[in-house]
Write an enzyme that holds these catalytic residues in place. Structure first.
Site, short mmCIF file in Angstrom:
data_model
loop_
_atom_site.label_atom_id
_atom_site.label_comp_id
_atom_site.label_asym_id
_atom_site.label_seq_id
_atom_site.Cartn_x
_atom_site.Cartn_y
_atom_site.Cartn_z
N SER A 300 0.80 -1.20 0.00
CA SER A 300 0.00 0.00 0.00
C SER A 300 0.84 1.27 0.00
CB SER A 300 -0.93 -0.09 1.22
OG SER A 300 -1.75 0.99 1.38
N ASP A 311 10.39 5.20 -9.96
CA ASP A 311 9.98 5.70 -11.27
C ASP A 311 10.57 7.07 -11.59
OD1 ASP A 311 8.52 3.40 -11.35
OD2 ASP A 311 6.62 4.34 -11.90
N LYS A 325 -0.36 -4.03 -3.61
CA LYS A 325 -1.68 -3.44 -3.33
C LYS A 325 -1.73 -2.06 -3.97
CE LYS A 325 -4.85 -1.98 0.34
NZ LYS A 325 -4.94 -0.56 0.00
#
Length: 543
Positions: A300, A311, A325
């Protein structure tokens, strides 16, 4: 629990993962509650059925329990993270996510049917009132709390109360062999989400976060400020076993590392509405080396941070593939003190990845995928991680990353042997080390009076007598293990638990860190980057 080299420990680990991530599913939600008001035939049907049972059914029925079962069955047809929170659990869940409650500020252990203080919170209500580690709490406002198996929930209810109210305690102090009457004024008691922080090397700090609650960002900032004052120019952010929490808190924490206007994540709801979150100018640790530790129980909000940094080509993600998740929940009041946390959107990392793993085969299959990772060798070899080329993405600097089921780390660190994991479970899950150390300290706490924190860290050694006593303690609980093959680590964990009960979680974490394979990998990576050794700097403890 007797089998170590078979499949008992992996099964227990899988159960622990399922429980942790289920709780995490309750924690990952937006900050704004929402009520939905409308009527239709489907709702009317349910209302009529409950009314018929209330007024016409031949026997008396607790329709509240029927409603609870109905709600749970409905949510069970959705995703694994849409959950119902009964009224009876709301206070506890809310306190956990708020980050504090009103109480007396002690951690305790039921020792021989008596509540015994492990330690008081520094400068907390009990500490100020003079309560000490080892004190037995016999009564609270004349209510007896000894001589029977008192549930923890009952003990907590007797000690909790409104801020500023008083509770009269009768306390037996073994060291002085006398009973004392102590009045404690209840105050704010923090539920820490930053487990520990310390200097790993002379210029690298370490912070461990166990969840993302309302207080987490402030706790993180306080810890980071202290580490920077000690010279931290690099940071290890430990998100292992962190099941998640508030989305907004994860965004604020990610912002600490990302330059202005960098995308942190975006969410998309059923109507296709996209909401993007960008970094601001508030970051205090931009353009500095950061290592993020994750494992198969990181989920999460933990994955949001790892994904945002990965990223954006910031830092290094170290460990094992995270849980997977990628759903966002919103808490909605049901009007009777209960609530539902309903999945309202999916989140995507800056490159557009959804890291949500599939739940098409049902909830049971969803949580058992951890065992599949164990069986297919993924936890011991990066080559065993299954990825799909269709879910391949590229970062701005060309690094390949994958969606479809968790964050794959930049640097893989395998899980320990069964026996190493057994020791971890004895420490974290079963609290064997903590209980053993508590009983050891109860014999004579004065033997440690000669140490301050730094002396304990540098000079104290667990001798063979104490080691053998621990072996017997564990054998009495029907656990079999090759203790002598793990002697060094077991002695370190005994020392770490003594440190925690006498001094602080920070000192305990520092001692355990010397035997942490992921931290050792970080040090290896850091030395490779520098081309010179940085390990072994003497850091004076200040907290």
């Amino acid at each position: 629990m007797k089998k170590i080299n078979g499949y008992i420990w992996p099964t227990l680990l899988a159960l622990a993962v399922a429980i942790g991530i289920f709780i995490g599913g309750k924690l990952h939600f937006n900050d704004t509650p929402e009520k939905l008001f409308s009527t239709n035939s489907k709702k009317d049907k349910l209302n009529r059925l409950i009314d018929y049972i209330d007024y016409e059914y031949v026997d008396e029925i607790d329709t509240d329990s029927i409603v609870d079962v109905t709600v749970n069955n409905i949510l069970g047809k959705l995703d694994p993270h849409s959950v119902y929170i009964p009224k009876s659990e709301m206070d506890e869940v809310s306190e956990n996510m708020k980050g504090d409650f009103a109480g007396i500020g002690v951690s305790f252990y039921m020792f021989k049917d008596t509540i015994t203080v492990i330690r008081t919170i520094k400068n907390g209500p009990s500490h100020i009132s003079g309560i000490k580690a080892g004190d037995r709490i016999l009564t609270a406002n004349n209510d007896t709390l000894f001589g029977r198996r008192v549930p923890n929930s009952e003990v907590v209810s007797k000690l909790k109360g409104k801020i500023g109210t008083k509770v009269d305690l009768k306390v037996f102090r073994k060291a002085e062999n006398k009973t004392l009457d102590i009045t404690v004024t209840r105050g704010h008691v923090p539920i820490r989400s930053v487990d520990a922080y310390y200097m790993l090397t002379k210029d690298m700090g370490y912070i461990k976060i166990n969840r993302f609650a309302e207080s987490t960002f402030k706790e993180f900032k306080d810890a980071l400020k202290k580490l920077k004052l000690r010279g931290a120019e690099k940071l290890v952010l430990d998100l292992r076993d962190n099941p998640g929490g508030y989305l907004g808190i994860a965004e604020k924490l990610a912002d600490e590392f990302l330059e202005d206007d960098k995308l942190i994540l975006f969410t998309k709801n059923k109507k296709g509405r996209v909401k993007k979150a960008y970094a601001t100018s508030k970051g205090d640790f931009e353009n500095k080396p950061v290592y993020v530790l994750i494992n198969e129980r990181s989920a999460s909000a933990s994955e949001i941070i790892a994904g945002a940094l990965q990223d954006n080509d910031i830092g290094t993600i170290v460990g094992r593939r995270s849980f997977g998740k990628g759903l966002v929940q919103r808490e909605m009041d049901l009007g009777d003190g209960s609530a539902v946390r309903l999945t309202v959107s999916r989140y995507y990392t800056p490159t557009g990845r959804s890291i949500q793993k599939s739940y098409k085969k049902g909830h049971r299959d969803y949580y058992q995928k951890f065992m599949e990772r164990y069986r297919n060798g993924e936890l011991v070899s990066a080559d065993s991680i299954k990825v799909a080329d269709s879910l391949k993405f590229r970062t701005p600097k060309g690094k390949i990353v994958y969606g479809g089921g968790g964050i794959i780390p930049d640097v893989f660190v395998p899980i320990g042997s069964n026996e190493e994991e057994a020791i971890e479970s004895m420490d974290d899950t079963y609290q064997f080390f903590s209980r053993f150390v508590f009983e050891h300290l109860e014999e004579d706490r004065t033997r440690y009076a000669i140490y301050d924190m730094n002396q304990f860290l540098e000079e104290f050694r667990v001798d063979d007598i104490l080691f053998d006593e621990f072996i017997q303690f564990v054998l009495d609980r029907k656990i079999k293990l090759d203790f002598y093959a793990q002697e060094e680590k077991i002695k370190a964990y005994i020392k770490a638990n003594i440190a925690e009960q006498l001094f602080s979680p920070n000192l305990s974490a520092e001692i355990k860190g010397e035997h942490d394979s992921m931290l050792n990998k970080v040090l290896e990576l850091d030395m490779a980057t520098l081309g010179q050794p940085e390990v072994g700097a003497t850091i004076k403890m200040q907290d």
